[in-house]
Design a protein around this motif. Structure first.
Motif, PDB file in Angstrom:
ATOM      1  N   PRO A  23      28.730  34.355  18.527  1.00  0.00           N
ATOM      2  CA  PRO A  23      29.981  34.498  18.307  1.00  0.00           C
ATOM      3  C   PRO A  23      30.965  35.260  19.276  1.00  0.00           C
ATOM      4  O   PRO A  23      30.329  36.486  19.527  1.00  0.00           O
ATOM      5  CB  PRO A  23      29.895  35.140  16.784  1.00  0.00           C
ATOM      6  CG  PRO A  23      28.830  35.121  16.419  1.00  0.00           C
ATOM      7  CD  PRO A  23      27.813  35.103  17.409  1.00  0.00           C
ATOM      8  N   SER A  24      32.100  34.888  19.780  1.00  0.00           N
ATOM      9  CA  SER A  24      32.725  35.570  20.729  1.00  0.00           C
ATOM     10  C   SER A  24      34.278  35.396  20.678  1.00  0.00           C
ATOM     11  O   SER A  24      34.680  34.688  19.669  1.00  0.00           O
ATOM     12  CB  SER A  24      32.452  35.232  22.135  1.00  0.00           C
ATOM     13  OG  SER A  24      32.745  33.897  22.397  1.00  0.00           O
ATOM     14  N   TYR A  25      35.101  36.359  20.763  1.00  0.00           N
ATOM     15  CA  TYR A  25      36.451  36.301  20.954  1.00  0.00           C
ATOM     16  C   TYR A  25      37.085  36.462  22.307  1.00  0.00           C
ATOM     17  O   TYR A  25      36.417  37.366  22.831  1.00  0.00           O
ATOM     18  CB  TYR A  25      37.227  37.347  19.920  1.00  0.00           C
ATOM     19  CG  TYR A  25      37.422  36.789  18.757  1.00  0.00           C
ATOM     20  CD1 TYR A  25      38.707  36.059  18.633  1.00  0.00           C
ATOM     21  CD2 TYR A  25      36.788  36.741  17.641  1.00  0.00           C
ATOM     22  CE1 TYR A  25      39.156  35.586  17.505  1.00  0.00           C
ATOM     23  CE2 TYR A  25      37.254  36.298  16.509  1.00  0.00           C
ATOM     24  CZ  TYR A  25      38.339  35.502  16.398  1.00  0.00           C
ATOM     25  OH  TYR A  25      38.637  35.058  15.225  1.00  0.00           O
ATOM     26  N   HIS A  26      37.819  35.790  22.883  1.00  0.00           N
ATOM     27  CA  HIS A  26      38.564  36.220  24.283  1.00  0.00           C
ATOM     28  C   HIS A  26      39.950  36.584  23.967  1.00  0.00           C
ATOM     29  O   HIS A  26      40.800  35.716  23.144  1.00  0.00           O
ATOM     30  CB  HIS A  26      38.606  34.838  25.090  1.00  0.00           C
ATOM     31  CG  HIS A  26      39.367  34.945  26.619  1.00  0.00           C
ATOM     32  ND1 HIS A  26      38.967  34.480  27.571  1.00  0.00           N
ATOM     33  CD2 HIS A  26      40.606  35.792  26.475  1.00  0.00           C
ATOM     34  CE1 HIS A  26      39.494  35.120  28.680  1.00  0.00           C
ATOM     35  NE2 HIS A  26      40.475  35.590  28.160  1.00  0.00           N
ATOM     36  N   VAL A  27      40.269  37.668  24.281  1.00  0.00           N
ATOM     37  CA  VAL A  27      41.486  38.587  23.720  1.00  0.00           C
ATOM     38  C   VAL A  27      42.460  39.077  24.933  1.00  0.00           C
ATOM     39  O   VAL A  27      41.977  39.424  25.778  1.00  0.00           O
ATOM     40  CB  VAL A  27      41.051  39.691  22.834  1.00  0.00           C
ATOM     41  CG1 VAL A  27      42.304  40.495  22.211  1.00  0.00           C
ATOM     42  CG2 VAL A  27      40.244  39.396  21.603  1.00  0.00           C
ATOM     43  N   ALA A  49      40.036  40.511  27.496  1.00  0.00           N
ATOM     44  CA  ALA A  49      38.691  40.928  26.990  1.00  0.00           C
ATOM     45  C   ALA A  49      37.831  39.725  26.347  1.00  0.00           C
ATOM     46  O   ALA A  49      38.587  39.039  25.893  1.00  0.00           O
ATOM     47  CB  ALA A  49      38.617  42.006  26.071  1.00  0.00           C
ATOM     48  N   LEU A  50      36.628  40.230  26.495  1.00  0.00           N
ATOM     49  CA  LEU A  50      35.490  39.121  25.787  1.00  0.00           C
ATOM     50  C   LEU A  50      34.807  40.047  24.936  1.00  0.00           C
ATOM     51  O   LEU A  50      34.280  41.022  25.178  1.00  0.00           O
ATOM     52  CB  LEU A  50      34.709  38.381  26.824  1.00  0.00           C
ATOM     53  CG  LEU A  50      33.673  37.680  26.362  1.00  0.00           C
ATOM     54  CD1 LEU A  50      34.263  36.495  25.703  1.00  0.00           C
ATOM     55  CD2 LEU A  50      32.508  37.214  27.452  1.00  0.00           C
ATOM     56  N   LEU A  51      34.969  39.629  23.722  1.00  0.00           N
ATOM     57  CA  LEU A  51      34.065  40.357  22.586  1.00  0.00           C
ATOM     58  C   LEU A  51      32.819  39.528  22.188  1.00  0.00           C
ATOM     59  O   LEU A  51      33.072  38.231  21.876  1.00  0.00           O
ATOM     60  CB  LEU A  51      35.022  40.625  21.371  1.00  0.00           C
ATOM     61  CG  LEU A  51      35.674  42.036  21.425  1.00  0.00           C
ATOM     62  CD1 LEU A  51      36.806  41.605  22.684  1.00  0.00           C
ATOM     63  CD2 LEU A  51      36.501  41.988  20.228  1.00  0.00           C
ATOM     64  N   GLY A  80      27.343  44.731  19.221  1.00  0.00           N
ATOM     65  CA  GLY A  80      28.776  44.125  19.951  1.00  0.00           C
ATOM     66  C   GLY A  80      28.897  44.571  21.129  1.00  0.00           C
ATOM     67  O   GLY A  80      28.443  45.714  21.558  1.00  0.00           O
ATOM     68  N   TYR A  81      29.352  43.637  21.952  1.00  0.00           N
ATOM     69  CA  TYR A  81      29.685  43.938  23.375  1.00  0.00           C
ATOM     70  C   TYR A  81      31.177  43.534  23.460  1.00  0.00           C
ATOM     71  O   TYR A  81      31.708  42.615  23.485  1.00  0.00           O
ATOM     72  CB  TYR A  81      28.698  43.187  24.541  1.00  0.00           C
ATOM     73  CG  TYR A  81      27.453  43.483  24.376  1.00  0.00           C
ATOM     74  CD1 TYR A  81      26.938  44.768  24.887  1.00  0.00           C
ATOM     75  CD2 TYR A  81      26.498  42.565  23.863  1.00  0.00           C
ATOM     76  CE1 TYR A  81      25.331  45.058  24.767  1.00  0.00           C
ATOM     77  CE2 TYR A  81      25.129  43.107  23.811  1.00  0.00           C
ATOM     78  CZ  TYR A  81      24.647  44.353  24.429  1.00  0.00           C
ATOM     79  OH  TYR A  81      23.179  44.560  24.323  1.00  0.00           O
ATOM     80  N   THR A  82      31.768  44.678  24.330  1.00  0.00           N
ATOM     81  CA  THR A  82      33.055  44.175  24.628  1.00  0.00           C
ATOM     82  C   THR A  82      33.194  44.553  26.252  1.00  0.00           C
ATOM     83  O   THR A  82      33.039  45.507  26.810  1.00  0.00           O
ATOM     84  CB  THR A  82      34.272  45.168  23.984  1.00  0.00           C
ATOM     85  OG1 THR A  82      34.337  45.191  22.845  1.00  0.00           O
ATOM     86  CG2 THR A  82      35.655  45.088  24.455  1.00  0.00           C
ATOM     87  N   ILE A  83      33.748  43.268  27.100  1.00  0.00           N
ATOM     88  CA  ILE A  83      33.941  43.434  28.435  1.00  0.00           C
ATOM     89  C   ILE A  83      35.508  43.332  28.393  1.00  0.00           C
ATOM     90  O   ILE A  83      36.103  42.187  28.276  1.00  0.00           O
ATOM     91  CB  ILE A  83      33.051  42.350  29.015  1.00  0.00           C
ATOM     92  CG1 ILE A  83      31.559  42.253  28.786  1.00  0.00           C
ATOM     93  CG2 ILE A  83      33.242  42.055  30.482  1.00  0.00           C
ATOM     94  CD1 ILE A  83      31.135  41.499  27.574  1.00  0.00           C
TER      95      ILE A  83
END
Length: 189
Positions: A119-123, A143-145, A161-164
């Motif tokens: 699962p991811s989010y582009h923010v 960011a990409l979560l 969780g990773y946040t780039i």
């Protein structure tokens, strides 16, 4: 390291993870000591982020006239409670970011997705920064979560969780948006 096909991006493995990020040629990467891992969060606990910084990268030379030099950070939040969702992680990340910045963050977009089955989010968010001389500038952050299933030291299942995240002046965002999109699209496990 080898250049990604058709771009001026090179892959860079994030220390102590399976994560690979794409950095523009010439960006300088540092791997700060993130400190010890926090203890696993108990079942049913409220989502608490540790924000361990695993990697920081910047251009070798900043663009002239900019208050903010573009920067990429990779943060890790280990041992999140099982059952935490992408939305939970997004809400926790935004609350943490708001507390750290103290500025009024404008949420521009949040797009759910999956990255290698995770699962991811582009923010994208924006806010205003005031310099010491009273000048202000608009800042854009993309960011990409991503959530990844892991096994805790006591053999329980949990999530990491990773946040780039890439932060830069909004004035540079239009010019650099194709590179930023390619950097975030190139993140892989």
């Amino acid at each position: 390291e080898e250049t990604a096909p058709g771009t001026d991006l090179v892959p860079r493995r994030v220390p102590d993870t399976n994560l690979v990020v794409m950095l523009p040629k010439g960006w300088l990467a540092e791997m700060p000591d993130p400190g010890p891992l926090p203890p696993p969060q108990p079942e049913g606990a409220k989502l608490a982020l540790s924000g361990r910084k695993l990697l920081e990268a910047r251009p070798g030379t900043p663009a002239p006239g900019m208050m903010i030099t573009p920067v990429l950070h990779v943060f890790e939040d280990p041992w999140l409670p099982l059952g935490s969702t992408g939305v939970d992680y997004l809400v926790a990340q935004r609350a943490t970011n708001q507390a750290a910045l103290g500025s009024n963050i404008r949420h521009v977009e949040a797009e759910p997705g999956r990255r290698a089955g995770r699962p991811s989010y582009h923010v994208r968010d924006e806010w205003t920064v005031r310099g010491p001389d009273g000048q202000s500038t608009e800042v854009s952050q993309e960011a990409l979560l991503v959530l990844e299933s892991v096994t805790t030291p006591d053999k329980r299942q949990a999530l990491t969780g990773y946040t780039i995240v890439i932060t830069l002046e909004k004035a540079e965002f239009k010019t650099l948006q194709p590179v930023i999109r390619a950097m975030l699209a190139g993140v892989r496990f």
